[in-house]
Design a protein around this motif. Sequence first.
Motif: not given
Length: 268
Positions: A128-144, A151-163
């Motif tokens: 899901l995080l990877q797919a949100l890299g291409a969603c074209g909208k800002p993402v609000l990432l809640k901490r697990g 782990e939380w910052l790395n989850a953000a990294e998944y979205v960012v590295v996805g674009g």
Amino acid sequence: MVQKLLVTKDAGRTRAIAVAPGVTVGGGAPVVIAGPCSVESREQILAAAEAVRAAGAHMLRGGAFKPRTSPYSFQGLGEEGLRLLAEARAATGLPVVTEIMDIADIALVASYADLLQVGSRNMHNFPLLQALGACGKPVLLKRGFAATLDEWLNAAEYVVVGGNEQVILCERGIRTFESYTRNTLDLGSAVAAKQLTHLPVIADPSHGCGRRELVAPLARASLAAGLDGVIIEVHPEPDQALSDGDQTLPTSEFAALMADLARLSSGG
Ligand code: PEP
Ligand code: MN
């Protein structure tokens, strides 16, 4: 942190993310997002939206796809909920944030929402995080609720590295030995997230404590700690809410909190 991430703080980068015309998170002035846990009906979301706008909120929240612990609990109105959020935005001018749970729904949710929320239970959902890299909208990432800061910052990294560089972090409480509160709002980690990354960081005092009477003090504490905003559950009739009523403010208490926050930010 050992490895340098794309989200690691970099003096040359701005923290500000424009969520919609006129609403920027991380631009200096704290942003208040408010609304019910779930969109329940047209009447409910329009009343909530109007009340939080009148009190000075900057964005409207409301879940249409709900991650409920029990499969027998209210699961949200789905696309009808998204349509109602769009109607509430048109009526009030407030941009809307709502949760995305399934990759298959990204295009649909992104077509209605200004900001896509990844809930605590999905922070580890890497596809899901990877797919949100291409969603074209800002993402609000809640901490697990059981995730470390790393782990939380790395989850953000998944979205960012996805674009998608438009990620806002949200501390929403972690599970600890304390049972009086639903979760323990970890402001220390939220402040650390701001120190370690260039991303805006907000807090969710509603899920962070689970108790209505603690929400306003924790919201004040979040902004006093220098966070970029808060997201707060508000309902015209919290005791009738279909989800999270115990931690939801009635509109009158939300208005009082907004007045307090304004006073505090003006130093009065
Ligand atoms: C919510 O915002 O209503 C929600 C389900 O949040 P969380 O994912 O933090 O539990
Ligand atoms: Mn909720």
